[in-house]
Write a protein that holds these residues in place. Structure first.
Motif, PDB file in Angstrom:
ATOM      1  N   ASN A   1     -63.180 -20.239   8.835  1.00  0.00           N
ATOM      2  CA  ASN A   1     -62.151 -21.465   8.694  1.00  0.00           C
ATOM      3  C   ASN A   1     -61.891 -21.591   7.133  1.00  0.00           C
ATOM      4  OD1 ASN A   1     -62.687 -22.311  11.302  1.00  0.00           O
ATOM      5  ND2 ASN A   1     -64.652 -23.004  10.726  1.00  0.00           N
ATOM      6  N   ASP A   2     -61.025 -22.514   6.770  1.00  0.00           N
ATOM      7  CA  ASP A   2     -60.395 -22.626   5.601  1.00  0.00           C
ATOM      8  C   ASP A   2     -61.347 -23.694   4.695  1.00  0.00           C
ATOM      9  OD1 ASP A   2     -59.559 -24.779   7.166  1.00  0.00           O
ATOM     10  OD2 ASP A   2     -57.487 -24.673   6.311  1.00  0.00           O
ATOM     11  N   HIS A   3     -62.394 -24.061   5.070  1.00  0.00           N
ATOM     12  CA  HIS A   3     -63.060 -25.146   4.425  1.00  0.00           C
ATOM     13  C   HIS A   3     -64.530 -24.815   4.802  1.00  0.00           C
ATOM     14  CE1 HIS A   3     -65.009 -27.019   8.203  1.00  0.00           C
ATOM     15  NE2 HIS A   3     -63.872 -26.582   8.714  1.00  0.00           N
ATOM     16  N   LEU A   4     -65.266 -25.371   3.606  1.00  0.00           N
ATOM     17  CA  LEU A   4     -66.854 -25.316   3.650  1.00  0.00           C
ATOM     18  C   LEU A   4     -67.686 -26.664   4.107  1.00  0.00           C
ATOM     19  CD1 LEU A   4     -67.960 -22.411   1.105  1.00  0.00           C
ATOM     20  CD2 LEU A   4     -68.197 -22.554   3.659  1.00  0.00           C
ATOM     21  N   ASN A   5     -66.804 -27.463   4.658  1.00  0.00           N
ATOM     22  CA  ASN A   5     -67.631 -28.697   4.832  1.00  0.00           C
ATOM     23  C   ASN A   5     -68.990 -28.634   5.412  1.00  0.00           C
ATOM     24  OD1 ASN A   5     -65.087 -29.682   3.893  1.00  0.00           O
ATOM     25  ND2 ASN A   5     -64.310 -30.458   5.909  1.00  0.00           N
ATOM     26  N   ILE A   6     -69.856 -29.380   5.022  1.00  0.00           N
ATOM     27  CA  ILE A   6     -71.011 -29.651   5.532  1.00  0.00           C
ATOM     28  C   ILE A   6     -71.208 -30.592   6.513  1.00  0.00           C
ATOM     29  CG2 ILE A   6     -73.494 -29.506   5.111  1.00  0.00           C
ATOM     30  CD1 ILE A   6     -72.939 -28.411   2.407  1.00  0.00           C
ATOM     31  N   ASP A   7     -71.476 -30.654   7.811  1.00  0.00           N
ATOM     32  CA  ASP A   7     -71.654 -31.647   8.653  1.00  0.00           C
ATOM     33  C   ASP A   7     -72.860 -31.477   9.466  1.00  0.00           C
ATOM     34  OD1 ASP A   7     -69.053 -32.764   8.278  1.00  0.00           O
ATOM     35  OD2 ASP A   7     -68.344 -31.186   9.656  1.00  0.00           O
ATOM     36  N   GLY A   8     -73.459 -32.743   9.832  1.00  0.00           N
ATOM     37  CA  GLY A   8     -74.719 -32.672  10.470  1.00  0.00           C
ATOM     38  C   GLY A   8     -74.578 -33.481  11.640  1.00  0.00           C
ATOM     39  N   TYR A   9     -75.595 -33.456  12.467  1.00  0.00           N
ATOM     40  CA  TYR A   9     -75.601 -34.375  13.777  1.00  0.00           C
ATOM     41  C   TYR A   9     -77.157 -34.573  14.018  1.00  0.00           C
ATOM     42  CZ  TYR A   9     -70.866 -33.157  14.918  1.00  0.00           C
ATOM     43  OH  TYR A   9     -69.379 -32.981  14.895  1.00  0.00           O
ATOM     44  N   THR A  10     -77.587 -35.791  14.116  1.00  0.00           N
ATOM     45  CA  THR A  10     -79.071 -36.136  14.197  1.00  0.00           C
ATOM     46  C   THR A  10     -79.046 -37.284  15.394  1.00  0.00           C
ATOM     47  OG1 THR A  10     -80.861 -37.237  13.010  1.00  0.00           O
ATOM     48  CG2 THR A  10     -78.853 -38.396  12.737  1.00  0.00           C
ATOM     49  N   ASP A  11     -80.130 -36.895  15.975  1.00  0.00           N
ATOM     50  CA  ASP A  11     -80.619 -37.805  17.367  1.00  0.00           C
ATOM     51  C   ASP A  11     -82.122 -37.963  17.191  1.00  0.00           C
ATOM     52  OD1 ASP A  11     -80.188 -39.464  19.159  1.00  0.00           O
ATOM     53  OD2 ASP A  11     -79.766 -38.019  20.710  1.00  0.00           O
ATOM     54  N   ALA A  12     -82.688 -38.910  18.099  1.00  0.00           N
ATOM     55  CA  ALA A  12     -84.159 -39.177  18.056  1.00  0.00           C
ATOM     56  C   ALA A  12     -84.399 -39.795  19.552  1.00  0.00           C
ATOM     57  CB  ALA A  12     -84.719 -39.868  17.199  1.00  0.00           C
ATOM     58  N   ASP A  13     -85.377 -39.412  20.118  1.00  0.00           N
ATOM     59  CA  ASP A  13     -85.483 -40.164  21.552  1.00  0.00           C
ATOM     60  C   ASP A  13     -86.980 -40.990  21.042  1.00  0.00           C
ATOM     61  OD1 ASP A  13     -87.636 -38.285  21.125  1.00  0.00           O
ATOM     62  OD2 ASP A  13     -87.776 -37.488  23.272  1.00  0.00           O
TER      63      ASP A  13
END
Length: 162
Positions: free
Chosen positions: A32-44
């Motif tokens: 890809n043309d970017h190095l964005n850092i993304d995260g997803y979080t969840d908890a039960d």
């Protein structure tokens, strides 16, 4: 790693069995043309019926490609869904900061904020609003840690539906 037990060997055997019968399956990485850092979080919240401890999970992407993921039982019982999510969010922020430091050390310049997507509006609200003392006394250290990273514009918390 230093003191493997029989339970560890059983887990390794299970993973190897899975890999053996999963030919042709894997993770797809693309340029890809970017190095964005993304995260997803969840908890039960209080899902485990034997001790009512929650499980936090997160996964992170660099440049749109999955690079880390984790799911771990929390050490303490959370008193609310927002608390369980908040504790998971703090661990996710640590992971994103570690990735950012690693990429910076090996020569990548990262200028944009990192996104940590969360599906809990109460948790996001607590992150941005330091006034809600009665709702956050039990997670005070995590709240200060997250607030500091928000103020420095290192992290951002967009809402995402479950």
């Amino acid at each position: 790693m230093h003191y493997p037990s029989e339970a560890h060997m059983n887990a390794v055997t299970r993973i190897l069995r899975y890999l053996k019968f999963s030919n042709g399956k894997g993770l797809m990485y693309s340029e890809n043309d970017h190095l964005n850092i993304d995260g997803y979080t969840d908890a039960d919240w209080a899902r485990n019926i034997s001790d009512r401890k929650s499980t936090s999970s997160y996964f992170t992407f660099v440049g749109g490609n999955l690079v880390t993921w984790r799911s771990k039982k929390q050490k303490v019982v959370a008193l609310s869904n927002a608390e369980a999510e908040f504790r998971g969010m703090a661990k996710s922020v640590c992971e994103l900061l570690w990735l950012r430091r690693l990429l910076t050390k090996i020569g990548f310049a990262l200028s944009s904020e990192m996104n940590l997507f969360c599906d809990n509006k109460a948790t996001i609200g607590i992150s941005y609003n330091a006034i809600q003392h009665d709702r956050t006394k039990h997670v005070e250290v995590d709240r200060h840690f997250i607030k500091q990273n928000l103020e420095e514009k290192i992290i951002w918390f967009p809402f995402v539906k479950s």
